[in-house]
Design a protein around this motif. Structure first.
Motif, PDB file in Angstrom:
ATOM      1  N   HIS A 240       0.814  -1.216   0.000  1.00  0.00           N
ATOM      2  CA  HIS A 240       0.000   0.000   0.000  1.00  0.00           C
ATOM      3  C   HIS A 240       0.847   1.265   0.000  1.00  0.00           C
ATOM      4  O   HIS A 240       0.314   2.362  -0.179  1.00  0.00           O
ATOM      5  CB  HIS A 240      -0.985  -0.018   1.171  1.00  0.00           C
TER       6      HIS A 240
ATOM      7  N   LYS B  20       2.546   2.022  -2.358  1.00  0.00           N
ATOM      8  CA  LYS B  20       2.367   2.503  -3.735  1.00  0.00           C
ATOM      9  C   LYS B  20       1.302   3.597  -3.806  1.00  0.00           C
ATOM     10  O   LYS B  20       1.293   4.396  -4.725  1.00  0.00           O
ATOM     11  CB  LYS B  20       1.965   1.360  -4.660  1.00  0.00           C
ATOM     12  N   ASP B  21       0.406   3.603  -2.819  1.00  0.00           N
ATOM     13  CA  ASP B  21      -0.681   4.574  -2.814  1.00  0.00           C
ATOM     14  C   ASP B  21      -0.226   5.961  -2.363  1.00  0.00           C
ATOM     15  O   ASP B  21      -0.947   6.934  -2.587  1.00  0.00           O
ATOM     16  CB  ASP B  21      -1.821   4.106  -1.898  1.00  0.00           C
ATOM     17  N   TYR B  22       0.921   6.053  -1.694  1.00  0.00           N
ATOM     18  CA  TYR B  22       1.314   7.363  -1.167  1.00  0.00           C
ATOM     19  C   TYR B  22       2.798   7.709  -1.312  1.00  0.00           C
ATOM     20  O   TYR B  22       3.158   8.878  -1.204  1.00  0.00           O
ATOM     21  CB  TYR B  22       0.903   7.494   0.304  1.00  0.00           C
TER      22      TYR B  22
END
Length: 174
Positions: free
Chosen positions: A110, A112-114
């Motif tokens: 996750h 990759k989301d921020y």
């Protein structure tokens, strides 16, 4: 926890008015006493709960030390709060890596989301994303396999073989 959403782990006090440690230990003991490797790890776990902890950071750090020992890993640990890290979000993580001399950073998927991949590339830090898939292993008790419980569950059920199970469940993406 009301009004303390932005509180850091370093600032989080433990409420010792209740016997939370005794309750945690008794729950682990009750649920795992028949696990294959319970006797090998029970003293490490009970030693944690036998201590009085005032701060969550100290309890967390002790758990990390114990688990690293179970994994056979000797690592120097540094608290981010002691590094005088600058920035927010990606910039803060990149600065943290610089301050400890890291040339790589392992994030959960996750991230990759921020996380901004370009910032890591620009800093010369290899960014990897871990896509962990919990392998099935024997668990004590009846019922179907329950994945992703905890590393404690894995060690109490699988013992020293847990390290290989963990490695086998890892997938990495650049």
């Amino acid at each position: 926890s009301k009004g303390k959403f932005d509180q850091s782990i370093r600032e989080t006090a433990i409420d010792n008015a209740s016997s939370w440690g005794k309750k945690h230990w008794k729950t682990i003991e009750w649920n795992y006493r028949k696990a294959s490797y319970y006797s090998e790890y029970a003293s490490d776990i009970s030693a944690i709960y036998d201590q009085k902890w005032d701060w969550l950071i100290d309890l967390t750090e002790e758990w990390i030390r114990v688990i690293l020992g179970w994994l056979g890993l000797e690592r120097e640990m540094k608290r981010t709060s002691d590094l005088n890290v600058d920035g927010k979000a990606t910039d803060m993580v990149v600065d943290m890596c610089r301050k400890v001399g890291a040339d790589g950073y392992l994030s959960g998927m996750h991230g990759k989301d921020y996380l901004e991949v370009e910032a890591f590339q620009k800093a010369g830090i290899n960014l990897l994303f871990q896509d962990y898939s919990c392998p099935e292993y024997p668990q004590c008790g009846s019922g179907p396999f329950v994945p992703n419980l905890s590393i404690v569950d894995m060690f109490l059920n699988c013992g020293p073989g847990s390290r290989q199970l963990l490695i086998g469940g890892n997938g990495f993406e650049a």
